[in-house]
Design a protein around this motif. Structure first.
Motif, mmCIF file in Angstrom:
data_model
loop_
_atom_site.group_PDB
_atom_site.id
_atom_site.type_symbol
_atom_site.label_atom_id
_atom_site.label_comp_id
_atom_site.label_asym_id
_atom_site.label_seq_id
_atom_site.Cartn_x
_atom_site.Cartn_y
_atom_site.Cartn_z
ATOM 1 N N ALA A 66 0.843 -1.202 0.000
ATOM 2 C CA ALA A 66 0.000 0.000 0.000
ATOM 3 C C ALA A 66 0.878 1.252 0.000
ATOM 4 N N TYR A 67 1.906 1.250 0.852
ATOM 5 C CA TYR A 67 2.838 2.381 0.860
ATOM 6 C C TYR A 67 3.432 2.607 -0.531
ATOM 7 N N LEU A 74 -2.065 6.538 -7.244
ATOM 8 C CA LEU A 74 -3.213 6.998 -6.468
ATOM 9 C C LEU A 74 -3.900 8.158 -7.179
ATOM 10 N N ALA A 133 -0.385 0.970 6.865
ATOM 11 C CA ALA A 133 -0.638 2.209 6.132
ATOM 12 C C ALA A 133 -2.058 2.717 6.358
ATOM 13 N N GLY A 161 -4.042 -1.618 4.716
ATOM 14 C CA GLY A 161 -2.964 -1.300 5.639
ATOM 15 C C GLY A 161 -2.580 -2.441 6.566
ATOM 16 N N MET A 198 -4.702 5.219 4.063
ATOM 17 C CA MET A 198 -4.888 5.857 2.772
ATOM 18 C C MET A 198 -5.468 7.255 2.963
ATOM 19 N N GLY A 239 2.006 4.933 -3.318
ATOM 20 C CA GLY A 239 1.987 6.369 -3.114
ATOM 21 C C GLY A 239 2.819 7.163 -4.102
ATOM 22 N N LEU A 256 -5.882 -1.351 -1.896
ATOM 23 C CA LEU A 256 -4.856 -1.235 -0.861
ATOM 24 C C LEU A 256 -5.435 -1.581 0.505
ATOM 25 N N SER A 312 -3.715 12.478 -3.417
ATOM 26 C CA SER A 312 -3.782 11.433 -2.395
ATOM 27 C C SER A 312 -2.378 10.962 -2.024
ATOM 28 N N TYR A 313 -2.257 10.411 -0.822
ATOM 29 C CA TYR A 313 -0.961 9.886 -0.399
ATOM 30 C C TYR A 313 -1.168 8.828 0.675
ATOM 31 N N ILE A 314 -0.060 8.185 1.055
ATOM 32 C CA ILE A 314 -0.092 7.135 2.070
ATOM 33 C C ILE A 314 0.695 7.599 3.283
#
Length: 244
Positions: A102-103, A114, A166, A204, A168, A106, A202, A118-120
């Motif tokens: 998931a990270y 993404l 993570a 976490g 989201m 990013g 994704l 958006s970011y992780i």
């Protein structure tokens, strides 16, 4: 993205290499192979017979980036795949990222797949986080099932394996299917978002963690070790991608 007959099993390619933790690719493979879709799984990476490139990705319906160690060293091992993975998803492929995976979706130190803006981030660093350290433990998630026998149900407070998982941080206008939220603060724990013609799923925490994970670190899951959330995560990505 691979094309297949409706009666044939979908194909998945799972990264296995130095960016993945021991057993993480195999745990995801076990979920995919035993899911209702009955994926045919192959591994790819620097020490595998198959590498990750446009040709190998074109042959599969799903690419999986499993859990691993810290982001910075993980990115050093995987950044060479960025263009191939980004192109694959943009052209209609499906990406599934578990924890480090998931990270790595990013925009910084990642494949940049993404929605814009958006970011992780680390869930442990967020206000109201249930877990505030990076030790192997369990965490509670509110999960909304979109497939399978629990379809339509929201089960709050479900326990999942967690290690520096993570969150989201999706842009306010991002189109997204939210599968799970961390129970303590409502942060997004699992999502599906579009990228180009493809889709990015994704999660976490580690819904794929089997009994051996818990035994290794002497952690107990209060719910017992179950895989219904792992199955729903995978099948929801496929279902969302197919029906949008």
């Amino acid at each position: 993205m691979a094309t297949r007959d409706s009666d044939s099993s979908p194909k998945a390619l799972i990264y296995r290499g130095p960016a993945a933790c021991d057993g993480c690719p195999e745990s995801v493979a076990a979920i995919l192979e035993s899911s209702s879709s009955k994926f045919v799984v192959k591994y790819a990476g620097p020490n595998e017979e198959i590498d990750i490139n446009a040709e190998s990705l074109n042959e599969v319906d799903l690419f999986v980036q499993p859990g691993g160690g810290d982001l910075e060293p993980g990115w050093k091992h995987t950044k060479k795949y960025k263009k191939a993975i980004r192109d694959y998803v943009a052209q209609g492929g499906i990406y599934a990222g578990f924890c480090l995976g998931a990270y790595l979706a990013g925009p910084k130190l990642g494949y940049d797949i993404l929605p814009p803006g958006s970011y992780i981030a680390d869930e442990a660093d967020q206000p109201g986080a249930q877990v505030k350290n990076y030790k192997d433990t369990v965490i509670q998630v509110d999960w909304t099932f979109h497939t399978g026998p629990n379809k339509g149900q929201e089960q709050d407070g479900r326990w999942l394996y967690f290690q520096d998982g993570a969150v989201m941080k999706l842009a306010p206008n991002a189109s997204a299917l939210i599968l799970g939220k961390y129970s303590s603060n409502g942060d997004i724990a699992a999502s599906v978002t579009p990228f180009g013609k493809g889709w990015v799923g994704l999660v976490g925490p580690h819904p794929e963690a089997d009994e051996s994970w818990y035994q290794l670190v002497n952690v107990t899951n209060p719910d017992g070790v179950k895989f219904d959330i792992a199955y729903d995560f995978v099948e929801s990505i496929i279902d969302w991608a197919t029906n949008q």
